[in-house]
Design a protein around this motif. Structure first.
Motif, short mmCIF file in Angstrom:
data_model
loop_
_atom_site.label_atom_id
_atom_site.label_comp_id
_atom_site.label_asym_id
_atom_site.label_seq_id
_atom_site.Cartn_x
_atom_site.Cartn_y
_atom_site.Cartn_z
N VAL A 140 0.76 -0.84 -0.45
CA VAL A 140 -0.20 0.46 -0.25
C VAL A 140 1.04 1.18 -0.05
N LYS A 141 0.85 2.10 -1.08
CA LYS A 141 1.47 3.49 -0.86
C LYS A 141 1.11 4.71 -1.39
N ALA A 142 -0.49 4.84 -1.43
CA ALA A 142 -0.70 5.76 -0.89
C ALA A 142 -2.77 5.54 -0.83
N VAL A 143 -3.50 6.03 0.44
CA VAL A 143 -4.71 5.92 0.93
C VAL A 143 -5.37 7.21 0.58
N THR A 144 -6.40 7.55 1.03
CA THR A 144 -6.89 8.56 0.54
C THR A 144 -8.62 8.35 1.27
N LEU A 189 2.16 2.02 8.01
CA LEU A 189 1.95 2.64 5.80
C LEU A 189 3.48 3.08 5.27
N ASP A 190 3.98 3.06 4.06
CA ASP A 190 4.49 3.96 4.09
C ASP A 190 4.26 4.35 2.59
N ALA A 191 3.58 5.36 3.25
CA ALA A 191 1.85 5.72 1.91
C ALA A 191 1.65 6.98 2.30
N VAL A 192 1.54 7.68 0.84
CA VAL A 192 0.97 9.38 0.85
C VAL A 192 -0.23 9.05 1.11
N VAL A 193 -0.74 10.08 1.78
CA VAL A 193 -2.16 10.08 2.31
C VAL A 193 -2.88 11.33 1.11
N TYR A 194 -3.87 11.06 0.02
CA TYR A 194 -4.61 12.38 -0.54
C TYR A 194 -5.46 12.91 -0.38
N PRO A 195 -5.47 13.47 -0.67
CA PRO A 195 -7.31 14.78 -0.53
C PRO A 195 -8.57 13.83 -1.24
N ASP A 196 -8.05 13.45 -2.21
CA ASP A 196 -9.78 12.85 -2.81
C ASP A 196 -8.77 11.79 -3.71
N ASP A 197 -9.96 10.66 -4.77
CA ASP A 197 -9.44 9.75 -5.19
C ASP A 197 -9.14 10.17 -6.79
N VAL A 198 -9.36 11.76 -7.14
CA VAL A 198 -9.03 12.42 -8.18
C VAL A 198 -6.77 11.78 -8.34
N ALA A 199 -6.77 13.35 -6.92
CA ALA A 199 -5.24 13.11 -6.73
C ALA A 199 -5.02 11.51 -6.28
N LEU A 200 -5.16 10.49 -6.28
CA LEU A 200 -4.57 9.44 -5.95
C LEU A 200 -4.84 8.53 -6.65
N VAL A 201 -5.65 9.05 -7.98
CA VAL A 201 -5.90 7.90 -9.08
C VAL A 201 -4.22 8.45 -9.90
#
Ligand code: NAI
Ligand code: ISE
Length: 344
Positions: free
Chosen positions: A30-34, A50-62
């Motif tokens: 797992v490298k990103a979550v939102t 997790l070594d993961a980025v937290v994004y504000p929404d699905d658009v940014a994560l995708v």
């Protein structure tokens, strides 16, 4: 090869899947979550280290070029947008049920995936990976009980919360039977009606509980599927197929049988997470393995998501009208013919 995963929705099942990807399965990371609840996303990163980025929404994560596959584990109405974004970006998708909350939404996904030209999406119909269902299907495919004539099945939860309404018996609960049963007998649904027995005193104003759905299939099989979500005694999934030569039952979950104090007893599980734990592990391991070996997922397809949505829509209409409602599927596109269970 390690598949770099971005998770959209860090609620109950999102966290369960994060845990299994990180601690039980191989081939994913797992490298990103939102999550619309950003606190929940940060908490998942902390809780699972997790070594993961937290994004504000699905658009940014995708949009993150370091993500290979998107896990859509948000609530149902948000699935369609996230899946379409992921397909547009050419990412693999594991989407929890429902694929989308309407048949039209599922069709938009089916069309986008075909336009992309290669399968990208797997839907979380995990019962197809449950050892009991796998054995039951093998017995039927092997013609052990002859042609199936009738199925009786039950989906019982000990209780549900106040937000669970009559329609959710279809969209949240029966949807698993809808997928599993047509897959089991290689048949498609023709019609459905619903009966409401006397309501349990453990329900509330906006929930009719239990409910009994009667399906007819194109091949003439009659299916009686009970949903009872305040049964109190446990989480219990039953399925009995009656054929021309015999009867086949979904195996009971193994449990020690105790004889004590003039009683014969064994435990019944209480929680879907435990009942289907092995099936969840297998479906996700299969997702990662298929991406590595085949370059595309091999599990339940977007078309299976569409079949479930069309059937669920008919069940909802049957709930509202009290009528027998026809289930009309479009013809299966060639693109999905190897993955879907079909008898048009
Ligand atoms: P939940 O309510 O515990 O978690 C959903 C999470 O999604 C919440 O944290 C919420 O804030 C977040 N969310 C909602 N909209 C969002 C959006 N637009 N973007 C990002 N995050 C968003 O629900 P649960 O039980 O985890 O269910 C999630 C999905 O998984 C549902 O579709 C449910 O039907 C399915 N599910 C499947 C199961 C299975 O057996 N295959 C079992 C349980 C749930
Ligand atoms: C839940 O949403 C699930 O998907 C579980 O698998 C199911 O058995 C349960 O009844 C639902 O509430």
């Amino acid at each position: 090869m390690t598949i770099r995963v971005g998770v959209i929705g860090t609620g109950a099942i999102g966290r369960e899947h994060i845990d299994r990807i990180e601690n039980i399965l191989s081939g994913g990371e797992v490298k990103a979550v939102t999550d619309v609840n950003q606190e929940s996303a940060y908490k998942a990163v902390e809780d699972y280290n997790l070594d993961a980025v937290v994004y504000p929404d699905d658009v940014a994560l995708v949009g993150d070029s370091n993500i290979d596959a998107v896990f859509v584990t948000s609530w149902g109405p948000a699935h369609e947008q996230s899946v379409l974004l992921a397909i547009e970006a050419g990412k693999y998708v594991f989407c929890e049920k429902p694929l989308a909350t309407t048949a039209e939404g599922c069709m938009r996904i089916v069309e986008a995936e075909q336009k992309h030209g290669k399968r990208l999406v797997q839907v979380g119909f995990m019962r197809r990976y449950d050892e009991g269902y796998v054995q039951l299907k093998a017995a039927l495919d092997n013609n052990d009980i002859g042609a199936p004539l009738m199925i009786r099945c039950s989906h019982r939860n000990p209780e549900v919360d106040e937000n669970y309404k009559t329609n959710m018996a279809v969209t949240e609960t029966l949807i698993h039977e809808i997928d599993a049963l047509h897959w089991l007998i290689n048949d498609n649904y023709q019609s459905v009606r619903v009966d409401f027995p006397r309501k349990t005193k453990h329900s509330h104003d906006e929930l009719q509980d239990p409910q009994v759905f009667t399906f007819k299939t194109r091949g003439g099989v009659l299916i009686n599927a009970e949903v009872f979500v305040n049964c109190k005694y446990g989480y219990d999934i039953q399925c009995e197929v009656m054929g021309e030569e015999g009867i086949a039952n979904l195996p009971e979950v193994a449990s020690v049988v105790v004889r004590k104090e003039s009683k014969l007893s064994s435990n019944i599980l209480n929680d879907w997470k435990v009942r289907f734990m092995d099936a969840y592990n297998k479906e996700l391991q299969n997702f990662f393995d298929s991406l590595e070996k085949e370059g595309q997922p091999q599990g339940p397809t977007s078309w299976d998501g569409y079949i479930a949505a069309v059937t669920a829509d008919a069940c909802l209409q049957a709930q509202e009208t009290g009528e027998e409602v026809e289930i009309n599927l479009q013809d299966t596109p060639d693109f999905y013919k190897n993955g879907a269970a079909v008898r048009n």
